[in-house]
Design a protein around this motif. Structure first.
Motif, PDB file in Angstrom:
ATOM      1  N   ILE A  70       0.836  -1.199   0.000  1.00  0.00           N
ATOM      2  CA  ILE A  70       0.000   0.000   0.000  1.00  0.00           C
ATOM      3  C   ILE A  70       0.872   1.251   0.000  1.00  0.00           C
ATOM      4  O   ILE A  70       0.679   2.150  -0.810  1.00  0.00           O
ATOM      5  CB  ILE A  70      -0.959  -0.011   1.206  1.00  0.00           C
ATOM      6  CG1 ILE A  70      -1.936  -1.184   1.081  1.00  0.00           C
ATOM      7  CG2 ILE A  70      -1.716   1.314   1.303  1.00  0.00           C
ATOM      8  CD1 ILE A  70      -2.818  -1.394   2.302  1.00  0.00           C
ATOM      9  N   LYS A  71       1.828   1.335   0.902  1.00  0.00           N
ATOM     10  CA  LYS A  71       2.706   2.501   0.968  1.00  0.00           C
ATOM     11  C   LYS A  71       4.145   2.051   1.177  1.00  0.00           C
ATOM     12  O   LYS A  71       4.586   1.780   2.280  1.00  0.00           O
ATOM     13  CB  LYS A  71       2.278   3.427   2.103  1.00  0.00           C
ATOM     14  CG  LYS A  71       3.235   4.591   2.377  1.00  0.00           C
ATOM     15  CD  LYS A  71       3.581   5.406   1.125  1.00  0.00           C
ATOM     16  CE  LYS A  71       2.440   6.215   0.594  1.00  0.00           C
ATOM     17  NZ  LYS A  71       2.847   7.099  -0.529  1.00  0.00           N
ATOM     18  N   PRO A  72       4.922   1.948   0.085  1.00  0.00           N
ATOM     19  CA  PRO A  72       6.341   1.618   0.233  1.00  0.00           C
ATOM     20  C   PRO A  72       7.110   2.813   0.810  1.00  0.00           C
ATOM     21  O   PRO A  72       6.830   3.967   0.467  1.00  0.00           O
ATOM     22  CB  PRO A  72       6.795   1.337  -1.210  1.00  0.00           C
ATOM     23  CG  PRO A  72       5.529   1.194  -2.006  1.00  0.00           C
ATOM     24  CD  PRO A  72       4.509   2.043  -1.319  1.00  0.00           C
ATOM     25  N   ILE A  73       8.076   2.523   1.663  1.00  0.00           N
ATOM     26  CA  ILE A  73       8.969   3.546   2.200  1.00  0.00           C
ATOM     27  C   ILE A  73      10.402   3.075   1.975  1.00  0.00           C
ATOM     28  O   ILE A  73      10.794   1.986   2.413  1.00  0.00           O
ATOM     29  CB  ILE A  73       8.721   3.780   3.697  1.00  0.00           C
ATOM     30  CG1 ILE A  73       7.295   4.285   3.936  1.00  0.00           C
ATOM     31  CG2 ILE A  73       9.731   4.788   4.250  1.00  0.00           C
ATOM     32  CD1 ILE A  73       6.954   4.449   5.407  1.00  0.00           C
ATOM     33  N   LEU A  74      11.185   3.897   1.300  1.00  0.00           N
ATOM     34  CA  LEU A  74      12.594   3.599   1.056  1.00  0.00           C
ATOM     35  C   LEU A  74      13.427   4.119   2.227  1.00  0.00           C
ATOM     36  O   LEU A  74      13.245   5.264   2.662  1.00  0.00           O
ATOM     37  CB  LEU A  74      13.068   4.266  -0.240  1.00  0.00           C
ATOM     38  CG  LEU A  74      12.362   3.805  -1.512  1.00  0.00           C
ATOM     39  CD1 LEU A  74      12.707   4.732  -2.671  1.00  0.00           C
ATOM     40  CD2 LEU A  74      12.756   2.372  -1.846  1.00  0.00           C
ATOM     41  N   VAL A  75      14.325   3.280   2.717  1.00  0.00           N
ATOM     42  CA  VAL A  75      15.200   3.660   3.830  1.00  0.00           C
ATOM     43  C   VAL A  75      16.592   3.826   3.280  1.00  0.00           C
ATOM     44  O   VAL A  75      17.176   2.901   2.695  1.00  0.00           O
ATOM     45  CB  VAL A  75      15.161   2.605   4.950  1.00  0.00           C
ATOM     46  CG1 VAL A  75      16.051   3.044   6.101  1.00  0.00           C
ATOM     47  CG2 VAL A  75      13.731   2.385   5.429  1.00  0.00           C
ATOM     48  N   LEU A  76      17.143   5.012   3.456  1.00  0.00           N
ATOM     49  CA  LEU A  76      18.468   5.338   2.937  1.00  0.00           C
ATOM     50  C   LEU A  76      19.566   4.822   3.863  1.00  0.00           C
ATOM     51  O   LEU A  76      19.353   4.686   5.077  1.00  0.00           O
ATOM     52  CB  LEU A  76      18.601   6.831   2.744  1.00  0.00           C
ATOM     53  CG  LEU A  76      17.991   7.464   1.491  1.00  0.00           C
ATOM     54  CD1 LEU A  76      18.791   7.085   0.261  1.00  0.00           C
ATOM     55  CD2 LEU A  76      16.535   7.123   1.317  1.00  0.00           C
ATOM     56  N   PRO A  77      20.753   4.562   3.320  1.00  0.00           N
ATOM     57  CA  PRO A  77      21.870   4.133   4.171  1.00  0.00           C
ATOM     58  C   PRO A  77      22.203   5.215   5.204  1.00  0.00           C
ATOM     59  O   PRO A  77      22.083   6.404   4.928  1.00  0.00           O
ATOM     60  CB  PRO A  77      23.025   3.946   3.185  1.00  0.00           C
ATOM     61  CG  PRO A  77      22.383   3.782   1.844  1.00  0.00           C
ATOM     62  CD  PRO A  77      21.123   4.601   1.896  1.00  0.00           C
TER      63      PRO A  77
END
Length: 366
Positions: free
Chosen positions: A356-363
């Motif tokens: 439904i809602k992807p969230i990208l996590v940065l290094p």
């Protein structure tokens, strides 16, 4: 400075993580190291229409930590934790009357691929890359944003979970809280239980609305909607959707929200309203549709559009955070986290509805 960004080079080409040059901040700009960023349907649509000869960095639901400020920025400091949102000029009639989402320069500031002077803060080998998408281009390790794109938050705010608050979440939640402004005894039907629709559902429940109906084609999403407090869920493929909504709401809903931008769905949403009900549209679809004027003149119904939840992010994002702190806005129940390196998987999952809602996590920074 050199950063890493996911560059889009055409509809059919996967995003590529590339080294890209980010300009130094101008007087009214801020450099933010991105901690996380949501993936929004608008990212998918924009990727599909930008031609290969105009490479662009997308992303517009960023969160992070301020690393540099321009000489004219006095109310943001290095080290501040921030959520990022859409751009607005701050000087037009809409901005100065508390309606920045209807800024007269909204298109130029958010979807042109650059600043209002037609420059982009991004380049590769001296060649321009389209940037400043929604004033951010947050599919990157760092962004250069205007001061009005920045909402400073407390250091203990979860920057990963709350990253999407700056666009998709405030669009759905704001449509309910700022446009509908429902009383607890009134009813709402939401057509489309994606990220925007689910955010509307969460806002309705946070405001104490008991009768909230969710309509969607996905049984999995309807199950989530039920878990989040929907009083009734309806299969959007059913032939009697309107009748089911009317039955669930005692003759018709007080408010309807369409997130699909599909004309047949919009037509059903209008029919599903009670007399004097209001239909709020937040999606962009076909340029026109036909409907019977009698639905408006004979029943007092209203249809209105809504951009970015008709909200001032400096006021509404803190409200979303307060709901989240109180356990009234469990965004974690509709989101899934992906490492930045898996951005194409996240985009694909968003496109097919697997997440439904992807969230990208940065290094994390060194």
């Amino acid at each position: 400075m050199d950063i890493t960004a996911a560059v889009a080079r055409g509809a059919q080409v996967p995003l590529a993580l590339e080294t890209i040059t980010l300009e130094e901040p101008r007087a009214d700009e801020v450099v933010v190291r991105i901690v996380a960023t949501g993936v929004c349907h608008t990212d998918l649509v924009t990727k599909s229409v930008f031609p290969p000869e105009l490479p662009i960095v997308l992303g517009h639901e960023g969160s992070g930590i301020v690393e540099q400020i321009g000489s004219a920025v006095t109310d943001v400091k290095v080290g501040d934790h921030v959520l990022l949102t859409y751009g607005s000029c701050g000087t037009c009639t809409q901005c100065t009357t508390g309606a920045p989402s209807y800024c007269e320069q909204f298109v130029m500031l958010n979807t042109s691929g650059g600043r209002t002077d037609f420059t982009s803060p991004l380049s590769i080998g001296g060649e321009r890359v389209m940037g400043a998408f929604f004033g951010q281009s947050s599919f990157a390790t760092h962004v250069l944003v205007g001061r009005r794109n920045v909402v400073v938050v407390d250091d203990d705010v979860d920057l990963v979970a709350c990253a999407p608050f700056g666009c998709g979440v405030q669009t759905g939640a704001g449509a309910v809280a700022n446009v509908m402004r429902p009383a607890p005894h009134e009813s709402i039907v939401i057509f489309g239980a994606g990220g925007v629709g689910m955010s509307a559902l969460l806002a309705a429940r946070a405001l104490g609305v008991e009768n909230v109906v969710a309509v969607d084609l996905s049984a999995e999403r309807l199950a989530v909607a039920k878990e989040l407090g929907a009083s009734t869920v309806i299969d959007g493929a059913a032939e009697d959707v309107v009748a089911q909504v009317q039955a669930a709401t005692g003759g018709g809903a007080t408010f309807a929200l369409d997130t699909t931008a599909a004309n047949p769905v919009i037509a059903n949403a209008l029919l599903a309203l009670a007399p004097r009900g209001t239909l709020v549209l937040v999606g962009l679809g076909e340029a026109a549709m036909e409907f019977e004027i009698g639905h408006l003149t004979g029943n007092g119904k209203a249809v209105r559009g809504c951009i970015e939840g008709s909200c001032d992010p400096q006021e509404f994002i803190p409200q979303l955070i307060a709901w989240h702190r109180a356990g009234k806005f469990p965004i974690e129940k509709i989101s899934r986290q992906y490492p930045f390196s898996e951005i194409n998987t996240a985009m694909h999952d968003a496109e097919i509805g697997a997440t439904i809602k992807p969230i990208l996590v940065l290094p994390t920074a060194d």
